[in-house]
Design a protein around this motif. Sequence first.
Motif, short mmCIF file in Angstrom:
data_model
loop_
_atom_site.label_atom_id
_atom_site.label_comp_id
_atom_site.label_asym_id
_atom_site.label_seq_id
_atom_site.Cartn_x
_atom_site.Cartn_y
_atom_site.Cartn_z
N GLN A 11 -20.96 3.31 -9.51
CA GLN A 11 -22.01 2.88 -10.45
C GLN A 11 -23.44 2.65 -9.81
O GLN A 11 -23.32 2.05 -8.75
N PRO A 12 -24.39 2.54 -10.63
CA PRO A 12 -24.56 3.10 -11.95
C PRO A 12 -24.66 4.85 -11.92
O PRO A 12 -24.80 5.49 -10.90
N ARG A 13 -23.83 5.35 -12.99
CA ARG A 13 -23.71 6.88 -12.93
C ARG A 13 -23.74 7.46 -14.35
O ARG A 13 -23.29 8.58 -14.59
N LEU A 14 -24.30 6.55 -15.10
CA LEU A 14 -24.68 7.16 -16.74
C LEU A 14 -26.09 6.65 -16.92
O LEU A 14 -26.14 5.16 -16.88
N PHE A 15 -27.03 7.44 -17.41
CA PHE A 15 -28.43 7.21 -17.36
C PHE A 15 -28.91 7.64 -18.92
O PHE A 15 -28.53 8.84 -19.14
N ARG A 16 -29.62 6.84 -19.49
CA ARG A 16 -30.36 7.47 -20.77
C ARG A 16 -31.55 7.85 -20.46
O ARG A 16 -32.60 7.36 -19.65
N LEU A 17 -31.95 9.02 -21.25
CA LEU A 17 -33.61 9.44 -21.15
C LEU A 17 -33.97 9.54 -22.98
O LEU A 17 -33.93 10.29 -23.46
N PRO A 18 -34.25 8.41 -23.31
CA PRO A 18 -34.19 8.14 -24.91
C PRO A 18 -35.38 8.97 -25.33
O PRO A 18 -35.60 9.58 -26.39
N ALA A 19 -36.60 9.29 -24.55
CA ALA A 19 -37.56 9.99 -25.06
C ALA A 19 -37.30 11.63 -25.15
O ALA A 19 -37.82 12.09 -26.05
N ASP A 20 -35.95 11.96 -24.62
CA ASP A 20 -35.48 13.33 -24.73
C ASP A 20 -34.03 13.33 -25.73
O ASP A 20 -33.80 14.26 -25.69
N LYS A 21 -33.84 12.11 -26.01
CA LYS A 21 -32.33 11.93 -26.74
C LYS A 21 -31.28 12.66 -25.78
O LYS A 21 -30.91 13.63 -26.30
N ALA A 22 -31.43 12.07 -24.71
CA ALA A 22 -30.55 12.88 -23.61
C ALA A 22 -29.73 11.78 -22.85
O ALA A 22 -30.28 10.50 -22.71
N LEU A 23 -28.93 12.32 -22.09
CA LEU A 23 -28.10 11.53 -21.08
C LEU A 23 -27.96 12.13 -19.77
O LEU A 23 -27.96 13.53 -19.81
N ILE A 24 -27.85 11.42 -18.66
CA ILE A 24 -27.50 12.24 -17.39
C ILE A 24 -26.34 11.32 -16.63
O ILE A 24 -26.29 10.21 -17.03
N GLY B 211 -9.15 30.11 -26.44
CA GLY B 211 -10.72 29.67 -26.90
C GLY B 211 -11.53 29.40 -25.90
O GLY B 211 -10.95 29.23 -24.76
N LEU B 212 -12.91 29.29 -26.03
CA LEU B 212 -13.85 28.86 -25.27
C LEU B 212 -14.65 27.74 -25.78
O LEU B 212 -14.90 27.76 -26.89
N VAL B 213 -14.96 26.70 -24.82
CA VAL B 213 -15.60 25.70 -25.30
C VAL B 213 -17.06 25.82 -24.53
O VAL B 213 -17.34 26.01 -23.29
N ALA B 214 -18.21 26.04 -25.31
CA ALA B 214 -19.63 26.39 -24.87
C ALA B 214 -20.64 25.50 -25.39
O ALA B 214 -20.84 25.30 -26.49
N THR B 215 -20.99 24.50 -24.60
CA THR B 215 -20.95 24.52 -23.19
C THR B 215 -20.63 22.91 -22.56
O THR B 215 -20.74 21.88 -23.33
N ASN B 216 -20.55 22.65 -21.43
CA ASN B 216 -20.62 21.54 -20.76
C ASN B 216 -22.14 21.00 -20.41
O ASN B 216 -23.06 21.73 -20.96
N THR B 217 -22.05 20.02 -19.71
CA THR B 217 -23.39 19.44 -19.23
C THR B 217 -24.18 20.61 -18.05
O THR B 217 -23.72 21.47 -17.60
N THR B 218 -25.57 20.37 -18.13
CA THR B 218 -26.43 21.40 -17.43
C THR B 218 -26.93 20.69 -16.17
O THR B 218 -27.15 19.48 -16.11
N ILE B 219 -27.09 21.28 -15.10
CA ILE B 219 -27.55 20.56 -13.88
C ILE B 219 -29.24 20.95 -13.94
O ILE B 219 -29.87 20.35 -13.14
N ALA B 220 -30.04 21.68 -14.72
CA ALA B 220 -31.19 22.02 -14.88
C ALA B 220 -31.93 20.69 -15.22
O ALA B 220 -31.20 19.75 -16.01
N ARG B 221 -33.32 20.51 -15.02
CA ARG B 221 -34.06 19.47 -15.37
C ARG B 221 -35.32 19.94 -16.13
O ARG B 221 -36.32 19.27 -16.04
N SER B 222 -35.45 21.01 -16.48
CA SER B 222 -36.56 21.71 -17.02
C SER B 222 -37.12 21.10 -18.51
O SER B 222 -36.27 20.85 -19.17
N GLY B 223 -38.23 20.99 -18.73
CA GLY B 223 -38.64 20.88 -20.14
C GLY B 223 -38.31 19.35 -20.61
O GLY B 223 -38.34 19.23 -21.82
N LEU B 224 -38.19 18.58 -19.76
CA LEU B 224 -38.04 17.08 -20.11
C LEU B 224 -39.18 16.48 -20.39
O LEU B 224 -40.36 16.70 -19.76
N THR B 225 -39.30 15.43 -21.22
CA THR B 225 -40.51 14.74 -21.70
C THR B 225 -40.55 13.30 -20.69
O THR B 225 -41.44 13.01 -20.25
N THR B 226 -39.27 13.09 -20.28
CA THR B 226 -39.21 11.91 -19.49
C THR B 226 -40.22 12.13 -18.25
O THR B 226 -40.08 13.19 -17.61
#
Length: 347
Positions: free
Chosen positions: A102-115, A248-263
């Motif tokens: 830890q820490p291993r969970l992070f908020r990006l409120p401006a993007d309504k996102a988590l890492i 069946g398939l679950v689409a999708t998991n999280t992404t490793i990309a960081r493009s287009g963020l407001t943060t």
Amino acid sequence: MIYPILRKAFFTMPPEKAHYFAMNRLKNICSLPGGRSIINRLCAHQDPKLKTKVFGLQFRNPVGLGAGFDKNARYLRELEALGFGSVEIGTVTPIGQPGNPQPRLFRLPADKALINRMGFNNDGAAAIRARLANWREKQDLQNGFIIGGNIGKNKITENEDAWKDYVICFQQLFDLVDYFTVNVSSPNTPGLRALQDKESLRKIFSEIENINQGRIRPKPVLLKIAPDLNEAQLEDILSLATEINLSGLVATNTTIARSGLTTDVAEVEAIGAGGLSGRPVKQKATQVMDYLVRRLPESIPVVASGGIFTPDDARMRLKAGARLVQVWTGFIYEGPGIAGKISKQLC
């Protein structure tokens, strides 16, 4: 109306601490006489028109909670009261492991996102099996609340032996979950995503199906994929899915990309590695889902996950061909009434 105020308070706490604090308070409320009924009336929406049959299972509604929220099957009674049609527990590994530091969970409120870079922290298959068995003893099996078992490999297991870990989890949880999801797409276990190649997947699924088809009632087995696969990789997934008749398939998991963020870029870089979820993954997850839906036979349904926050988000995925939807980051930003709000608008 009250959740925006509560969210401000929760967002003053470290994300992981806030998660367990909130869920434990919900558990306290649900343990009081009449507590679960009150939570259910406030948050859930029940309607027979929402019943959805997918891969042979009857879901009370199509709105599920994705894996990683209740890793250890500690909050099933509470999540049921909130009105979810299904919950995926896990990711479960054969041996309990602490996950990444830890820490291993992070908020990006401006993007309504988590890492997150949790790293499959969980109590292990045997402990989770015992917890599920205890829950099942008290469960009304007629209410259509579906439990999925999201399974993975231990960090110390080499990739050539990964199939053994998936088999162990499958056997441990078989009689206590309704379906399985094979997770080879988390970016937070070193080398895990390499298991998305066709031959590695064929080995994992062939070993699981050898056991599954020997049971009186085989369980549906799904595959959860990353949003970062290229077209050739997706074509391999499609080919294998039809070859082995994947459930069946679950689409999708999280992404490793960081493009287009407001943060701010510096803030994102300071957070470091991990899977990005929430609003920023919506477009990519939808594109992958669309690609799969257009090319898969109807016998292989797609579960949509990634960036689902509102009834419109869910409705658009379902109209585009997904059979179920899963939320996760949306729960954090929209609150515990998210399943009820979406369900109500889907009627």
